[in-house]
Enzyme design. Structure first.
Site, PDB file in Angstrom:
ATOM      1  N   CYS A  17       0.869  -1.188   0.000  1.00  0.00           N
ATOM      2  CA  CYS A  17       0.000   0.000   0.000  1.00  0.00           C
ATOM      3  C   CYS A  17       0.903   1.234   0.000  1.00  0.00           C
ATOM      4  O   CYS A  17       2.059   1.159  -0.426  1.00  0.00           O
ATOM      5  CB  CYS A  17      -0.982  -0.031   1.174  1.00  0.00           C
ATOM      6  SG  CYS A  17      -0.201   0.005   2.808  1.00  0.00           S
ATOM      7  N   ARG A  23      -3.372  -0.634   5.439  1.00  0.00           N
ATOM      8  CA  ARG A  23      -3.964  -1.677   4.598  1.00  0.00           C
ATOM      9  C   ARG A  23      -3.065  -2.899   4.392  1.00  0.00           C
ATOM     10  O   ARG A  23      -3.531  -4.041   4.541  1.00  0.00           O
ATOM     11  CB  ARG A  23      -4.334  -1.091   3.228  1.00  0.00           C
ATOM     12  CG  ARG A  23      -5.472  -0.103   3.301  1.00  0.00           C
ATOM     13  CD  ARG A  23      -5.621   0.670   2.009  1.00  0.00           C
ATOM     14  NE  ARG A  23      -4.490   1.581   1.800  1.00  0.00           N
ATOM     15  CZ  ARG A  23      -4.306   2.315   0.729  1.00  0.00           C
ATOM     16  NH1 ARG A  23      -5.166   2.212  -0.269  1.00  0.00           N
ATOM     17  NH2 ARG A  23      -3.280   3.136   0.623  1.00  0.00           N
ATOM     18  N   ASP A 132      -8.221   3.722   1.179  1.00  0.00           N
ATOM     19  CA  ASP A 132      -7.285   4.130   2.221  1.00  0.00           C
ATOM     20  C   ASP A 132      -8.064   4.614   3.458  1.00  0.00           C
ATOM     21  O   ASP A 132      -8.775   5.617   3.384  1.00  0.00           O
ATOM     22  CB  ASP A 132      -6.409   5.260   1.671  1.00  0.00           C
ATOM     23  CG  ASP A 132      -5.305   5.661   2.628  1.00  0.00           C
ATOM     24  OD1 ASP A 132      -5.331   5.197   3.783  1.00  0.00           O
ATOM     25  OD2 ASP A 132      -4.426   6.429   2.209  1.00  0.00           O
TER      26      ASP A 132
HETATM   27  P1  4NP Z   1      -1.786   2.804   4.149  1.00  0.00           P
HETATM   28  O1  4NP Z   1      -2.403   4.177   4.745  1.00  0.00           O
HETATM   29  O2  4NP Z   1      -1.235   3.139   2.799  1.00  0.00           O
HETATM   30  O3  4NP Z   1      -2.967   1.903   4.081  1.00  0.00           O
HETATM   31  O4  4NP Z   1      -0.724   2.346   5.130  1.00  0.00           O
HETATM   32  C1  4NP Z   1      -1.663   5.352   4.838  1.00  0.00           C
HETATM   33  C2  4NP Z   1      -0.833   5.550   5.910  1.00  0.00           C
HETATM   34  C3  4NP Z   1      -0.115   6.727   6.033  1.00  0.00           C
HETATM   35  C4  4NP Z   1      -0.245   7.695   5.068  1.00  0.00           C
HETATM   36  C5  4NP Z   1      -1.094   7.502   3.988  1.00  0.00           C
HETATM   37  C6  4NP Z   1      -1.794   6.320   3.873  1.00  0.00           C
HETATM   38  N1  4NP Z   1       0.466   8.915   5.195  1.00  0.00           N
HETATM   39  O5  4NP Z   1       0.250   9.812   4.379  1.00  0.00           O
HETATM   40  O6  4NP Z   1       1.296   9.055   6.112  1.00  0.00           O
END
Ligand code: 4NP
Length: 162
Positions: A17, A23, A132
Site C-alpha cells: 500500500c 492496509r 485508504d
Molecule cells: P496505508 O495508509 O497506505 O494503508 O498504510 C496510509 C498511511 C499513512 C499515510 C497515507 C496512507 N500517510 O500519508 O502518512
C-alpha cells in the site's frame, strides 16, 4: 492432506500500500491466517511505496482491529518496497491502482514477480481499490478488513489449487 500437514506451494506473496501501516499489514495478517488455516507453506510480507513510516508499527486502529480479529500485527514494522522484492516474491499485490502504477513504474527490467491489483482476486470486484482508511474513522478499518479478508480467502484458495 492430513490435518496439520503443510502444503508447499512455492509462493511468496507481498502486499503493498502507500504507508505500510494500515492496509498492507492487515492484508498480510488476513492472508497469513487464511494460509495457515489451509496449511499452505507460503512466505508473506508487506511494504509501502512511500517512505514516511519506515520502522513504525502499524497504525493503532489497524493494530486494535487485527487483535480483535485474532490476527495481531503489533510486531510488524513499516518498510519501503525495495528492488529485491521484485525477485524475492512470486506475487506482488497492490492495494489500489495508484500503488499498482507505482510498483510497475519501479519494476527492474528482469523482475520475476507477478504484479497485480489485490481485489482482482475476488470475483466481481476486479479493478476495485481497497480504500485508504488512514484519514477516516474506525469504520473505514472494518471495511479494509472485510476487503482484505475476501481477497485473502480467494487468493489462498487459488494458491492451494481449490
Ligand atoms: P496505508 O495508509 O497506505 O494503508 O498504510 C496510509 C498511511 C499513512 C499515510 C497515507 C496512507 N500517510 O500519508 O502518512
Amino acid at each position: 492432506m492430513e490435518r496439520g500437514e503443510r502444503q508447499a506451494v512455492s509462493a511468496a506473496v507481498l502486499f503493498v500500500c502507500l504507508g505500510n501501516i494500515c492496509r498492507s499489514p492487515l492484508a498480510e495478517a488476513a492472508f497469513r491466517a487464511e494460509a495457515e488455516r489451509l496449511g499452505l507453506d507460503v512466505e508473506v510480507d508487506s511494504a509501502g511505496t512511500g517512505s514516511w513510516h519506515i520502522g513504525d508499527p502499524p497504525d493503532h486502529r489497524a493494530r486494535a482491529l487485527a487483535l480483535a480479529k485474532g490476527a495481531p500485527i503489533d510486531h510488524l514494522r513499516g518498510r519501503q518496497l525495495a528492488e529485491e522484492d521484485y525477485y524475492r516474491f512470486t506475487h506482488i499485490f497492490a492495494l489500489d491502482a495508484e500503488n499498482l502504477a507505482n510498483i510497475c513504474a519501479r519494476a527492474p527490467a528482469g523482475a520475476t514477480a507477478e504484479i497485480g491489483l489485490l481485489l482482482d482476486c475476488v470475483p466481481g470486484r476486479e479493478g476495485e481499490a481497497v480504500a485508504d482508511p488512514y484519514y477516516g474513522d474506525v469504520a473505514g478499518f472494518e471495511i479494509t478488513w472485510r476487503d482484505v479478508s475476501a481477497a485473502a480467502e480467494a487468493l489462498a484458495a487459488k494458491l492451494a489449487g481449490r
